[in-house]
Scaffold this motif. Structure first.
Motif, PDB file in Angstrom:
ATOM      1  N   GLU A   1      42.641  43.224  27.964  1.00 42.05           N
ATOM      2  CA  GLU A   1      42.321  43.193  26.539  1.00 42.05           C
ATOM      3  C   GLU A   1      40.813  43.056  26.313  1.00 42.05           C
ATOM      4  OE1 GLU A   1      43.126  43.561  22.616  1.00 42.05           O
ATOM      5  OE2 GLU A   1      44.555  43.749  24.284  1.00 42.05           O
ATOM      6  N   ILE A   2      40.155  42.237  27.145  1.00 50.43           N
ATOM      7  CA  ILE A   2      38.692  42.100  27.025  1.00 50.43           C
ATOM      8  C   ILE A   2      38.007  43.428  27.335  1.00 50.43           C
ATOM      9  CG2 ILE A   2      36.671  40.953  27.999  1.00 50.43           C
ATOM     10  CD1 ILE A   2      38.429  38.509  28.484  1.00 50.43           C
ATOM     11  N   SER A   3      38.436  44.097  28.413  1.00 48.77           N
ATOM     12  CA  SER A   3      37.837  45.381  28.772  1.00 48.77           C
ATOM     13  C   SER A   3      38.047  46.406  27.668  1.00 48.77           C
ATOM     14  CB  SER A   3      38.456  45.868  30.085  1.00 48.77           C
ATOM     15  OG  SER A   3      37.936  47.131  30.434  1.00 48.77           O
ATOM     16  N   ARG A   4      39.235  46.468  27.088  1.00 52.30           N
ATOM     17  CA  ARG A   4      39.487  47.417  26.001  1.00 52.30           C
ATOM     18  C   ARG A   4      38.650  47.076  24.774  1.00 52.30           C
ATOM     19  NH1 ARG A   4      44.718  46.938  28.222  1.00 52.30           N
ATOM     20  NH2 ARG A   4      45.218  45.226  26.802  1.00 52.30           N
ATOM     21  N   SER A   5      38.428  45.779  24.519  1.00 53.69           N
ATOM     22  CA  SER A   5      37.589  45.381  23.383  1.00 53.69           C
ATOM     23  C   SER A   5      36.151  45.867  23.558  1.00 53.69           C
ATOM     24  CB  SER A   5      37.634  43.863  23.223  1.00 53.69           C
ATOM     25  OG  SER A   5      36.759  43.444  22.187  1.00 53.69           O
ATOM     26  N   TYR A   6      35.615  45.728  24.797  1.00 56.67           N
ATOM     27  CA  TYR A   6      34.270  46.225  25.072  1.00 56.67           C
ATOM     28  C   TYR A   6      34.186  47.739  24.881  1.00 56.67           C
ATOM     29  CZ  TYR A   6      32.547  41.768  26.918  1.00 56.67           C
ATOM     30  OH  TYR A   6      32.127  40.475  27.040  1.00 56.67           O
TER      31      TYR A   6
ATOM     32  N   SER B   1      28.219  47.935  32.570  1.00 55.75           N
ATOM     33  CA  SER B   1      29.037  49.152  32.474  1.00 55.75           C
ATOM     34  C   SER B   1      28.761  49.797  31.128  1.00 55.75           C
ATOM     35  CB  SER B   1      30.524  48.843  32.607  1.00 55.75           C
ATOM     36  OG  SER B   1      30.820  48.367  33.903  1.00 55.75           O
ATOM     37  N   GLY B   2      28.458  51.087  31.127  1.00 58.56           N
ATOM     38  CA  GLY B   2      28.167  51.764  29.880  1.00 58.56           C
ATOM     39  C   GLY B   2      28.075  53.255  30.062  1.00 58.56           C
ATOM     40  N   CYS B   3      27.573  53.923  29.008  1.00 55.99           N
ATOM     41  CA  CYS B   3      27.474  55.377  29.021  1.00 55.99           C
ATOM     42  C   CYS B   3      26.276  55.809  28.172  1.00 55.99           C
ATOM     43  CB  CYS B   3      28.756  56.009  28.503  1.00 55.99           C
ATOM     44  SG  CYS B   3      29.176  55.554  26.791  1.00 55.99           S
ATOM     45  N   ILE B   4      25.904  57.059  28.281  1.00 58.85           N
ATOM     46  CA  ILE B   4      24.774  57.632  27.529  1.00 58.85           C
ATOM     47  C   ILE B   4      25.304  58.675  26.567  1.00 58.85           C
ATOM     48  CG2 ILE B   4      22.727  59.089  27.722  1.00 58.85           C
ATOM     49  CD1 ILE B   4      21.978  57.650  30.252  1.00 58.85           C
TER      50      ILE B   4
ATOM     51  N   ALA C   1      25.809  49.675  26.717  1.00 58.36           N
ATOM     52  CA  ALA C   1      26.451  49.057  27.889  1.00 58.36           C
ATOM     53  C   ALA C   1      26.752  47.601  27.589  1.00 58.36           C
ATOM     54  CB  ALA C   1      25.562  49.184  29.120  1.00 58.36           C
ATOM     55  N   PHE C   2      27.681  47.049  28.332  1.00 60.48           N
ATOM     56  CA  PHE C   2      28.019  45.626  28.197  1.00 60.48           C
ATOM     57  C   PHE C   2      27.912  44.959  29.554  1.00 60.48           C
ATOM     58  CE2 PHE C   2      32.000  47.770  29.075  1.00 60.48           C
ATOM     59  CZ  PHE C   2      32.590  46.967  30.028  1.00 60.48           C
TER      60      PHE C   2
ATOM     61  N   GLU D   1      29.312  41.517  34.448  1.00 67.79           N
ATOM     62  CA  GLU D   1      29.327  40.475  35.468  1.00 67.79           C
ATOM     63  C   GLU D   1      30.447  39.473  35.226  1.00 67.79           C
ATOM     64  OE1 GLU D   1      27.803  39.027  39.039  1.00 67.79           O
ATOM     65  OE2 GLU D   1      27.040  40.719  37.876  1.00 67.79           O
ATOM     66  N   ASN D   2      30.540  38.991  33.966  1.00 69.06           N
ATOM     67  CA  ASN D   2      31.586  38.004  33.642  1.00 69.06           C
ATOM     68  C   ASN D   2      32.987  38.612  33.764  1.00 69.06           C
ATOM     69  OD1 ASN D   2      29.654  36.027  33.123  1.00 69.06           O
ATOM     70  ND2 ASN D   2      29.480  36.637  30.963  1.00 69.06           N
ATOM     71  N   LEU D   3      33.091  39.867  33.294  1.00 68.65           N
ATOM     72  CA  LEU D   3      34.387  40.527  33.383  1.00 68.65           C
ATOM     73  C   LEU D   3      34.785  40.765  34.839  1.00 68.65           C
ATOM     74  CD1 LEU D   3      36.760  41.765  31.842  1.00 68.65           C
ATOM     75  CD2 LEU D   3      35.519  43.936  31.807  1.00 68.65           C
ATOM     76  N   TYR D   4      33.827  41.135  35.660  1.00 68.65           N
ATOM     77  CA  TYR D   4      34.097  41.341  37.077  1.00 68.65           C
ATOM     78  C   TYR D   4      34.492  40.024  37.748  1.00 68.65           C
ATOM     79  CZ  TYR D   4      33.323  42.466  41.988  1.00 68.65           C
ATOM     80  OH  TYR D   4      33.463  42.621  43.339  1.00 68.65           O
ATOM     81  N   PHE D   5      33.793  38.959  37.389  1.00 76.43           N
ATOM     82  CA  PHE D   5      34.130  37.645  37.949  1.00 76.43           C
ATOM     83  C   PHE D   5      35.541  37.238  37.528  1.00 76.43           C
ATOM     84  CE2 PHE D   5      34.287  33.007  37.482  1.00 76.43           C
ATOM     85  CZ  PHE D   5      34.018  32.632  38.787  1.00 76.43           C
ATOM     86  N   LEU D   6      35.883  37.476  36.253  1.00 78.91           N
ATOM     87  CA  LEU D   6      37.215  37.137  35.763  1.00 78.91           C
ATOM     88  C   LEU D   6      38.283  37.972  36.481  1.00 78.91           C
ATOM     89  CD1 LEU D   6      38.953  35.536  33.785  1.00 78.91           C
ATOM     90  CD2 LEU D   6      38.563  37.331  32.082  1.00 78.91           C
ATOM     91  N   GLN D   7      37.982  39.277  36.680  1.00 73.92           N
ATOM     92  CA  GLN D   7      38.932  40.123  37.407  1.00 73.92           C
ATOM     93  C   GLN D   7      39.126  39.636  38.835  1.00 73.92           C
ATOM     94  OE1 GLN D   7      37.064  43.938  36.988  1.00 73.92           O
ATOM     95  NE2 GLN D   7      38.247  44.487  35.156  1.00 73.92           N
ATOM     96  N   THR D   8      38.014  39.260  39.487  1.00 76.07           N
ATOM     97  CA  THR D   8      38.103  38.793  40.871  1.00 76.07           C
ATOM     98  C   THR D   8      38.930  37.521  40.972  1.00 76.07           C
ATOM     99  OG1 THR D   8      35.931  39.757  41.327  1.00 76.07           O
ATOM    100  CG2 THR D   8      36.770  38.127  42.884  1.00 76.07           C
ATOM    101  N   GLN D   9      38.671  36.575  40.061  1.00 77.80           N
ATOM    102  CA  GLN D   9      39.429  35.327  40.089  1.00 77.80           C
ATOM    103  C   GLN D   9      40.910  35.567  39.796  1.00 77.80           C
ATOM    104  OE1 GLN D   9      36.958  33.549  41.724  1.00 77.80           O
ATOM    105  NE2 GLN D   9      37.965  31.863  40.670  1.00 77.80           N
TER     106      GLN D   9
END
Length: 473
Positions: free
Chosen positions: A55-60, A139-142, A153-154, A157-165
């Protein structure tokens, strides 16, 4: 390519072990139980992942799409100077996103230059940004605009850390579930297997010849206890049948040995004296009666077997139970008079039963004949018809309670010497006829004497229901 001999042996051992385990109910149950647990936990983690990290990733992604569309509209409607002013203000206000705009002159926003190899929107690319000696993952686009390029881009780092945990927690949970599933499944299946093993051990003991072995029934009264109860009852019936067959064999050998031996002696005596003393008609008649008596016994046993296995060919009709009783009284009356016995008949109101008249007659006659046989001279015998059968009462010696079930078995007799006439087929035949009519026989005390209650409850359909019920007198 050749394998070492030790490796081949190891593979053979592992393959044999897997084959053996696959054939085991414990192994299959443990695997199935563990697989179901792991599947349940995996589905639960997938749902939680989609509701949290997903849900966080889709919000971004929705924010990037919205800002990209917004900046495209602003770029088309504003002059270059006005667009740069609003872009600079929005880039400073957004703290969770990075905005950068590059035209022919310079780069504006939170980056000094746009990274290379960034995908065009809506596709996204993950890249590193050095912010004051701190590498951050974004993570972003042009998006290409009329006068330059826009980067949205957003901070990933936090999202990756949350995914890893989250993934670590998921893997740990699956491993714990696997261990718990194997242990609990092994325990449960072992408990089941121990109960089944006990049943198998009992079967082996019985197979070895000990017919008295029984399966232990616990106080839990679960499915295994119900199965054990059914098995024990079946074993009781088999043991009773075995003893009955053994007793029948002994009884036949004992009861028929005397008349057959006597008949053989007569024939041998007549053969030796045949030239001097020819066989006359009365002697042949005596031997014929002896032989008929033996054949009658065998016929009764065959008929009893057919009735017990529901193989008798009978025609069921409406039977007047009172008329059958009167016929039986007329036939048994001379026997009662010879012993000076008082024989009485109490009829029920006019009543019809559905059944075989010949078999009902024979059951009633056997019951009365048995009463006359064991009631002493001057005794009292009473026949009563009911709406469901008949009752025979006498004031003879009766039958002890411990033998009332045994006398219903074929060729069982209370006399151990077996000197009195008879072969112990009267009560078993009555029982078979009653059961053939879906009824039963009960032996009760008459204080003194015996009461024989025979119930004939037919469940066959009757076309004329008015004739099937007892009429009111």
């Amino acid at each position: 390519m050749t394998f070492p001999r030790s490796l081949k042996q190891s593979v053979a051992l592992v393959t044999g072990w897997l084959t053996k385990q696959r054939a085991s109910f414990v192994w299959r149950f443990t695997l199935l139980y563990t697989a179901l647990l792991i599947t349940l936990i995996a589905v639960a983690f997938f749902v939680l992942y989609q509701l949290s990290v997903g849900e966080i990733s889709r919000s971004y992604q929705q924010q990037i799409q919205f800002i990209t569309q917004q900046q495209r509209v602003f770029n088309q409607q504003m002059s270059p100077s006005e667009y740069l002013t609003q872009f600079t203000n929005q880039a400073e206000q957004l703290t969770n996103l990075i905005l950068a705009y590059e035209d022919k002159n310079a780069t504006y926003g939170r980056l000094t230059s746009l990274p290379n190899h960034i995908a065009s929107c809506p596709a996204q690319t993950t890249f590193l940004v050095d912010n004051t000696n701190d590498l951050r993952l974004y993570s972003g686009c042009i998006e290409s605009l009329s006068n330059g390029r826009l980067l949205v881009a957003f901070d990933d780092e936090n999202l990756y850390f949350l995914q890893t945990q989250f993934l670590r927690a998921g893997v740990l949970a699956l491993l714990l579930t696997l261990g718990l599933g194997i242990l609990s499944g092994r325990y449960l299946s072992t408990q089941f297997l121990s109960r089944i093993k006990h049943i198998n051990d009992t079967a082996k003991i019985i197979q070895s010849g000990d017919l008295g072995a029984r399966v232990t029934v616990s106080d839990r009264q679960d499915e295994f206890d119900l199965l054990a109860g059914y098995i024990n009852r079946m074993l009781n019936q088999l043991e009773d049948s075995f003893h009955a067959v053994s007793g029948v064999t002994d009884a036949i050998a004992h009861d028929l040995r005397t008349p057959l031996g006597r008949l053989r002696l007569r024939l041998e005596s007549h053969l030796t004296t045949l030239p001097e003393h020819p066989i006359n008609e009365s002697q042949l008649q005596e031997m014929l009666e002896e032989l008929d008596h033996i054949l009658t016994t065998f016929s009764a046993m065959l008929e009893l077997s057919r009735l017990e296995h529901k193989q008798a060919h009978s025609h069921f009709n409406l039977v007047d139970i009172n008329q059958v009783a009167e016929d039986v009284i007329d036939l048994i009356q001379p026997l009662a008079q010879d012993k000076q016995q008082a024989l009485s008949f109490i009829a029920s109101r006019p009543c019809y039963l559905q059944g075989d008249k010949t078999l009902i007659f024979r059951a009633m006659f056997n019951a009365l004949e048995n009463a006359c046989k064991y009631t002493p001279s001057g005794g009292v015998i009473e026949l009563l018809t009911t709406t469901a059968g008949f009752i025979v009462k006498d004031n003879g010696p009766g039958i002890p309670d411990e033998f009332k079930d045994q006398v219903l078995q074929r060729l069982f007799r209370l006399e151990s010497s077996r000197t009195s006439p008879g072969y112990g087929l009267g009560f078993p035949l009555i029982k078979a006829i009653a059961q053939f009519h879906h009824g039963k026989i009960e032996l009760k005390d008459n204080h003194p004497g015996l009461q024989v209650h025979v119930t004939l409850n037919m469940s066959h359909p009757i076309e004329n229901k008015k004739d099937a019920v007892c009429s009111k007198s």
